[in-house]
Design a protein around this motif. Structure first.
Motif, PDB file in Angstrom:
ATOM      1  N   GLY A  33       0.811  -1.217   0.000  1.00  0.00           N
ATOM      2  CA  GLY A  33       0.000   0.000   0.000  1.00  0.00           C
ATOM      3  C   GLY A  33       0.846   1.269   0.000  1.00  0.00           C
ATOM      4  O   GLY A  33       0.373   2.338   0.383  1.00  0.00           O
ATOM      5  N   TRP A  34       2.082   1.156  -0.437  1.00  0.00           N
ATOM      6  CA  TRP A  34       2.993   2.293  -0.453  1.00  0.00           C
ATOM      7  C   TRP A  34       2.948   2.993  -1.809  1.00  0.00           C
ATOM      8  O   TRP A  34       2.844   2.368  -2.853  1.00  0.00           O
ATOM      9  N   SER A  35       3.102   4.294  -1.760  1.00  0.00           N
ATOM     10  CA  SER A  35       3.254   5.067  -2.991  1.00  0.00           C
ATOM     11  C   SER A  35       4.724   4.992  -3.412  1.00  0.00           C
ATOM     12  O   SER A  35       5.585   4.538  -2.644  1.00  0.00           O
ATOM     13  N   GLN A  36       5.016   5.451  -4.593  1.00  0.00           N
ATOM     14  CA  GLN A  36       6.413   5.514  -5.027  1.00  0.00           C
ATOM     15  C   GLN A  36       7.201   6.464  -4.120  1.00  0.00           C
ATOM     16  O   GLN A  36       8.355   6.193  -3.783  1.00  0.00           O
ATOM     17  N   GLN A  37       6.551   7.538  -3.701  1.00  0.00           N
ATOM     18  CA  GLN A  37       7.193   8.511  -2.798  1.00  0.00           C
ATOM     19  C   GLN A  37       7.541   7.842  -1.463  1.00  0.00           C
ATOM     20  O   GLN A  37       8.623   8.061  -0.924  1.00  0.00           O
ATOM     21  N   GLU A  38       6.626   6.999  -0.944  1.00  0.00           N
ATOM     22  CA  GLU A  38       6.865   6.312   0.331  1.00  0.00           C
ATOM     23  C   GLU A  38       8.060   5.361   0.222  1.00  0.00           C
ATOM     24  O   GLU A  38       8.910   5.307   1.121  1.00  0.00           O
ATOM     25  N   LEU A  39       8.142   4.601  -0.872  1.00  0.00           N
ATOM     26  CA  LEU A  39       9.279   3.697  -1.055  1.00  0.00           C
ATOM     27  C   LEU A  39      10.576   4.495  -1.168  1.00  0.00           C
ATOM     28  O   LEU A  39      11.589   4.120  -0.565  1.00  0.00           O
ATOM     29  N   ALA A  40      10.557   5.607  -1.887  1.00  0.00           N
ATOM     30  CA  ALA A  40      11.752   6.448  -2.024  1.00  0.00           C
ATOM     31  C   ALA A  40      12.198   6.958  -0.659  1.00  0.00           C
ATOM     32  O   ALA A  40      13.396   6.964  -0.342  1.00  0.00           O
ATOM     33  N   ARG A  41      11.246   7.365   0.191  1.00  0.00           N
ATOM     34  CA  ARG A  41      11.577   7.859   1.530  1.00  0.00           C
ATOM     35  C   ARG A  41      12.219   6.754   2.360  1.00  0.00           C
ATOM     36  O   ARG A  41      13.226   6.973   3.027  1.00  0.00           O
ATOM     37  N   ARG A  42      11.646   5.539   2.296  1.00  0.00           N
ATOM     38  CA  ARG A  42      12.182   4.414   3.076  1.00  0.00           C
ATOM     39  C   ARG A  42      13.592   4.041   2.595  1.00  0.00           C
ATOM     40  O   ARG A  42      14.442   3.684   3.417  1.00  0.00           O
ATOM     41  N   MET A  43      13.824   4.098   1.294  1.00  0.00           N
ATOM     42  CA  MET A  43      15.170   3.812   0.777  1.00  0.00           C
ATOM     43  C   MET A  43      16.140   4.909   1.219  1.00  0.00           C
ATOM     44  O   MET A  43      17.284   4.617   1.594  1.00  0.00           O
ATOM     45  N   ALA A  44      15.684   6.155   1.219  1.00  0.00           N
ATOM     46  CA  ALA A  44      16.530   7.277   1.665  1.00  0.00           C
ATOM     47  C   ALA A  44      16.871   7.109   3.144  1.00  0.00           C
ATOM     48  O   ALA A  44      18.009   7.390   3.559  1.00  0.00           O
ATOM     49  N   ASP A  45      15.907   6.623   3.937  1.00  0.00           N
ATOM     50  CA  ASP A  45      16.160   6.389   5.362  1.00  0.00           C
ATOM     51  C   ASP A  45      17.255   5.335   5.567  1.00  0.00           C
ATOM     52  O   ASP A  45      17.937   5.346   6.602  1.00  0.00           O
ATOM     53  N   LYS A  46      17.428   4.429   4.590  1.00  0.00           N
ATOM     54  CA  LYS A  46      18.459   3.393   4.685  1.00  0.00           C
ATOM     55  C   LYS A  46      19.787   3.858   4.073  1.00  0.00           C
ATOM     56  O   LYS A  46      20.732   3.082   3.987  1.00  0.00           O
ATOM     57  N   GLY A  47      19.834   5.120   3.625  1.00  0.00           N
ATOM     58  CA  GLY A  47      21.090   5.676   3.113  1.00  0.00           C
ATOM     59  C   GLY A  47      21.212   5.714   1.597  1.00  0.00           C
ATOM     60  O   GLY A  47      22.285   6.023   1.077  1.00  0.00           O
ATOM     61  N   TYR A  48      20.148   5.414   0.892  1.00  0.00           N
ATOM     62  CA  TYR A  48      20.177   5.458  -0.568  1.00  0.00           C
ATOM     63  C   TYR A  48      19.557   6.772  -1.029  1.00  0.00           C
ATOM     64  O   TYR A  48      18.554   7.215  -0.475  1.00  0.00           O
ATOM     65  N   SER A  49      20.156   7.398  -2.016  1.00  0.00           N
ATOM     66  CA  SER A  49      19.610   8.682  -2.490  1.00  0.00           C
ATOM     67  C   SER A  49      18.550   8.429  -3.570  1.00  0.00           C
ATOM     68  O   SER A  49      18.752   8.703  -4.743  1.00  0.00           O
ATOM     69  N   TRP A  50      17.433   7.902  -3.107  1.00  0.00           N
ATOM     70  CA  TRP A  50      16.329   7.599  -4.006  1.00  0.00           C
ATOM     71  C   TRP A  50      15.265   8.683  -3.892  1.00  0.00           C
ATOM     72  O   TRP A  50      15.001   9.215  -2.818  1.00  0.00           O
ATOM     73  N   ARG A  51      14.653   8.959  -5.035  1.00  0.00           N
ATOM     74  CA  ARG A  51      13.517   9.881  -5.102  1.00  0.00           C
ATOM     75  C   ARG A  51      12.365   9.122  -5.751  1.00  0.00           C
ATOM     76  O   ARG A  51      12.534   7.991  -6.209  1.00  0.00           O
ATOM     77  N   GLN A  52      11.230   9.753  -5.841  1.00  0.00           N
ATOM     78  CA  GLN A  52      10.058   9.120  -6.478  1.00  0.00           C
ATOM     79  C   GLN A  52      10.388   8.739  -7.922  1.00  0.00           C
ATOM     80  O   GLN A  52      10.003   7.669  -8.389  1.00  0.00           O
ATOM     81  N   THR A  53      11.135   9.601  -8.638  1.00  0.00           N
ATOM     82  CA  THR A  53      11.485   9.303 -10.036  1.00  0.00           C
ATOM     83  C   THR A  53      12.405   8.084 -10.129  1.00  0.00           C
ATOM     84  O   THR A  53      12.338   7.326 -11.103  1.00  0.00           O
ATOM     85  N   THR A  54      13.243   7.873  -9.113  1.00  0.00           N
ATOM     86  CA  THR A  54      14.118   6.694  -9.090  1.00  0.00           C
ATOM     87  C   THR A  54      13.268   5.432  -9.003  1.00  0.00           C
ATOM     88  O   THR A  54      13.520   4.436  -9.700  1.00  0.00           O
TER      89      THR A  54
END
Length: 175
Positions: A33-54
């Motif tokens: 139930g995650w948006s692309q933005q939510e997944l990008a935020r969770r990846m960023a929290d783990k140290g990856y520079s992900w955005r919604q476009t990624t």
């Protein structure tokens, strides 16, 4: 333009590792139930520079994905790396069917090309047959003409023989 479409449809359909991963990332993200933005935020929290476009590009297989990112996605989703690389059975069936469709289109195209070539050969042979038949008719006409000429000559020779024979007969009778 039609040839280009046929060329593209003739290419075999194969699922790449990026496509398999992208489908799984999207499927798992949507299951959570995650948006692309939510997944990008969770990846960023783990140290990856992900955005919604990624995320969008990863799901669409429009960007290569690094091994450490695969590992990060597995951790974020709580799945194994193998789960991310697995291609769902439905996709295998779809790609198998698409691949068979491509193969059949290629075979059909080859059969059509062969039919076109054979039609051209048939047309060429029909023209050659017509030419040969005309040559045959012309030769028959020449034979008829030669036969008449022969018969005329034979008749003259016969007539000369008969005329010559009568004259000899008269000459003998006169002696």
């Amino acid at each position: 333009m039609e040839d280009k479409a046929q060329d593209e449809s003739a290419r075999p359909v194969r699922i790449t590792a990026e496509e398999a991963m992208g489908k799984q990332v999207k499927r798992i993200r949507e299951l959570r139930g995650w948006s692309q933005q939510e997944l990008a935020r969770r990846m960023a929290d783990k140290g990856y520079s992900w955005r919604q476009t990624t995320v969008a590009k990863t799901e669409a297989a429009d960007r290569p994905i690094r091994v450490n990112e695969v590992q990060g996605l597995a951790v974020v989703f709580g799945v194994t790396v193998n789960d991310l690389l697995a291609v769902p059975i439905d996709d295998y069936e779809m790609y198998g069917a698409a691949s068979r469709l491509t193969e059949l289109r290629t075979l059909a195209q080859a059969a059509n090309q062969r039919a076109i070539e054979l039609r051209r050969t048939r047309e060429r042979l029909e023209k050659e047959a017509e030419t040969a038949e005309q040559e045959y008719r012309d030769l028959l006409d020449q034979i008829d003409e030669q036969q008449r000429e022969y018969e005329e000559i034979a008749a003259r020779v016969q007539q000369q023989k008969e005329s010559g024979g009568e004259q000899e007969h008269r000459e003998e009778a006169e002696r």
